[in-house]
Motif scaffolding. Sequence first.
Motif, PDB file in Angstrom:
ATOM      1  N   ARG A  46       1.069  -1.152   0.108  1.00  0.00           N
ATOM      2  CA  ARG A  46      -0.330  -0.232   0.229  1.00  0.00           C
ATOM      3  C   ARG A  46       1.123   1.214   0.050  1.00  0.00           C
ATOM      4  N   ARG A  47       0.256   2.824  -0.327  1.00  0.00           N
ATOM      5  CA  ARG A  47       0.879   3.501  -0.417  1.00  0.00           C
ATOM      6  C   ARG A  47       0.614   4.551  -0.753  1.00  0.00           C
ATOM      7  N   VAL A  48       1.212   6.146   0.007  1.00  0.00           N
ATOM      8  CA  VAL A  48       0.398   7.217   0.370  1.00  0.00           C
ATOM      9  C   VAL A  48       0.382   7.964  -0.946  1.00  0.00           C
ATOM     10  N   ILE A  49       0.349   9.121  -2.153  1.00  0.00           N
ATOM     11  CA  ILE A  49       0.767   9.808  -2.714  1.00  0.00           C
ATOM     12  C   ILE A  49       0.364  11.370  -2.187  1.00  0.00           C
ATOM     13  N   LEU A  50       1.244  11.477  -2.596  1.00  0.00           N
ATOM     14  CA  LEU A  50       0.626  13.625  -2.390  1.00  0.00           C
ATOM     15  C   LEU A  50       0.649  14.190  -3.610  1.00  0.00           C
ATOM     16  N   HIS A  51      -0.514  14.591  -3.814  1.00  0.00           N
ATOM     17  CA  HIS A  51      -0.930  14.576  -5.293  1.00  0.00           C
ATOM     18  C   HIS A  51      -0.718  16.542  -4.982  1.00  0.00           C
ATOM     19  N   VAL A 100       6.133   9.960  -2.003  1.00  0.00           N
ATOM     20  CA  VAL A 100       5.034   8.911  -1.942  1.00  0.00           C
ATOM     21  C   VAL A 100       5.865   8.413  -0.519  1.00  0.00           C
ATOM     22  N   TYR A 101       4.503   7.741   0.019  1.00  0.00           N
ATOM     23  CA  TYR A 101       4.680   6.667   0.844  1.00  0.00           C
ATOM     24  C   TYR A 101       4.408   5.667   0.914  1.00  0.00           C
ATOM     25  N   GLU A 102       5.676   4.518   1.084  1.00  0.00           N
ATOM     26  CA  GLU A 102       5.463   3.136   1.138  1.00  0.00           C
ATOM     27  C   GLU A 102       6.879   2.334   1.394  1.00  0.00           C
ATOM     28  N   SER A 103       6.330   1.165   1.522  1.00  0.00           N
ATOM     29  CA  SER A 103       7.433   0.002   1.954  1.00  0.00           C
ATOM     30  C   SER A 103       7.667  -0.634   0.878  1.00  0.00           C
ATOM     31  N   ILE A 104       9.443  -0.276   0.826  1.00  0.00           N
ATOM     32  CA  ILE A 104      10.289  -0.854  -0.530  1.00  0.00           C
ATOM     33  C   ILE A 104      10.554  -2.533  -0.056  1.00  0.00           C
ATOM     34  N   MET A 105      10.714  -3.135  -0.534  1.00  0.00           N
ATOM     35  CA  MET A 105      11.082  -4.858   0.063  1.00  0.00           C
ATOM     36  C   MET A 105      12.004  -5.289  -1.370  1.00  0.00           C
ATOM     37  N   HIS A 106      12.740  -5.727  -0.759  1.00  0.00           N
ATOM     38  CA  HIS A 106      13.722  -6.834  -1.561  1.00  0.00           C
ATOM     39  C   HIS A 106      13.533  -8.611  -1.408  1.00  0.00           C
ATOM     40  N   ASP A 107      13.865  -8.775  -2.343  1.00  0.00           N
ATOM     41  CA  ASP A 107      13.505 -10.591  -2.389  1.00  0.00           C
ATOM     42  C   ASP A 107      15.087 -10.574  -2.051  1.00  0.00           C
ATOM     43  N   SER A 108      14.816 -12.351  -2.152  1.00  0.00           N
ATOM     44  CA  SER A 108      15.656 -12.593  -1.838  1.00  0.00           C
ATOM     45  C   SER A 108      17.779 -11.944  -1.779  1.00  0.00           C
ATOM     46  N   ASP A 109      17.348 -12.303  -3.724  1.00  0.00           N
ATOM     47  CA  ASP A 109      18.155 -12.131  -4.319  1.00  0.00           C
ATOM     48  C   ASP A 109      19.187 -10.429  -4.435  1.00  0.00           C
ATOM     49  N   GLY A 110      17.827  -9.872  -3.488  1.00  0.00           N
ATOM     50  CA  GLY A 110      18.683  -8.527  -3.357  1.00  0.00           C
ATOM     51  C   GLY A 110      17.790  -7.050  -4.030  1.00  0.00           C
ATOM     52  N   LEU A 117       5.272 -11.917  -0.825  1.00  0.00           N
ATOM     53  CA  LEU A 117       5.456 -13.628  -0.939  1.00  0.00           C
ATOM     54  C   LEU A 117       6.984 -13.611  -1.495  1.00  0.00           C
ATOM     55  N   ARG A 118       7.352 -12.610  -2.063  1.00  0.00           N
ATOM     56  CA  ARG A 118       8.920 -13.059  -2.287  1.00  0.00           C
ATOM     57  C   ARG A 118       9.897 -12.233  -1.464  1.00  0.00           C
ATOM     58  N   ALA A 119       9.110 -11.197  -1.137  1.00  0.00           N
ATOM     59  CA  ALA A 119      10.405 -10.368  -0.129  1.00  0.00           C
ATOM     60  C   ALA A 119      10.945 -11.473   1.373  1.00  0.00           C
ATOM     61  N   SER A 120      11.996 -10.252   1.708  1.00  0.00           N
ATOM     62  CA  SER A 120      12.836 -11.309   2.463  1.00  0.00           C
ATOM     63  C   SER A 120      13.814  -9.766   3.071  1.00  0.00           C
ATOM     64  N   SER A 121      13.455  -8.218   3.023  1.00  0.00           N
ATOM     65  CA  SER A 121      13.436  -7.957   3.775  1.00  0.00           C
ATOM     66  C   SER A 121      13.274  -6.235   3.136  1.00  0.00           C
ATOM     67  N   TYR A 122      13.474  -5.321   3.990  1.00  0.00           N
ATOM     68  CA  TYR A 122      13.165  -4.066   3.886  1.00  0.00           C
ATOM     69  C   TYR A 122      14.317  -2.956   3.502  1.00  0.00           C
ATOM     70  N   VAL A 123      13.755  -2.131   2.194  1.00  0.00           N
ATOM     71  CA  VAL A 123      15.050  -1.683   1.259  1.00  0.00           C
ATOM     72  C   VAL A 123      15.096  -0.213   2.263  1.00  0.00           C
ATOM     73  N   THR A 124      13.336  -0.075   2.468  1.00  0.00           N
ATOM     74  CA  THR A 124      13.006   1.354   3.122  1.00  0.00           C
ATOM     75  C   THR A 124      11.551   1.152   3.685  1.00  0.00           C
ATOM     76  N   GLU A 125      11.227   1.654   4.443  1.00  0.00           N
ATOM     77  CA  GLU A 125      10.188   1.970   5.466  1.00  0.00           C
ATOM     78  C   GLU A 125       8.874   3.202   4.942  1.00  0.00           C
ATOM     79  N   VAL A 126       7.814   3.061   5.580  1.00  0.00           N
ATOM     80  CA  VAL A 126       6.877   4.112   5.544  1.00  0.00           C
ATOM     81  C   VAL A 126       7.599   5.641   6.000  1.00  0.00           C
TER      82      VAL A 126
END
Length: 128
Positions: A46-51, A100-110, A117-126
């Motif tokens: 989910r994300r929040v966009i500032l318009h 944009v305010y959102e969580s960005i995730m990495h898979d196990s290959d970075g 279901l492919r996520a293994s870690s967060y790049v950045t959080e909200v």
Amino acid sequence: MGLITILANAASIEVISAGQAAGTVEFSLRINSNTGHKLPSAYPSRRVILHVTVKDNDEVVFESGKVNANGSVVGLDSDMDQTKFEPHYDLIESADQVQVYESIMHDSDGNVTYTLLRASSYVTEVSQ
């Protein structure tokens, strides 16, 4: 209370300062979460966009975060290429910069992934 009402009241925007000088409009905003927790919350994609739209009378002279008919957002890196994500901005200076305010995730290959279901870690959080 319906879902539309809940979403409409999830946040409020406060103008901290505004001014115009030499043909430039400058303003600062504060976004307040009214949810009692992080915004957006729950499912990580989910994300929040500032318009933001700046008009001179009825003519749009600047716009950032415009949503297209298909739901994509003009200038949003991840909507053009899902291997990328939009950085956090302290200052928006062009239409291709979208807050944009959102969580960005990495898979196990970075690699950036938007699939939980492919996520293994967060790049950045909200809450940058």
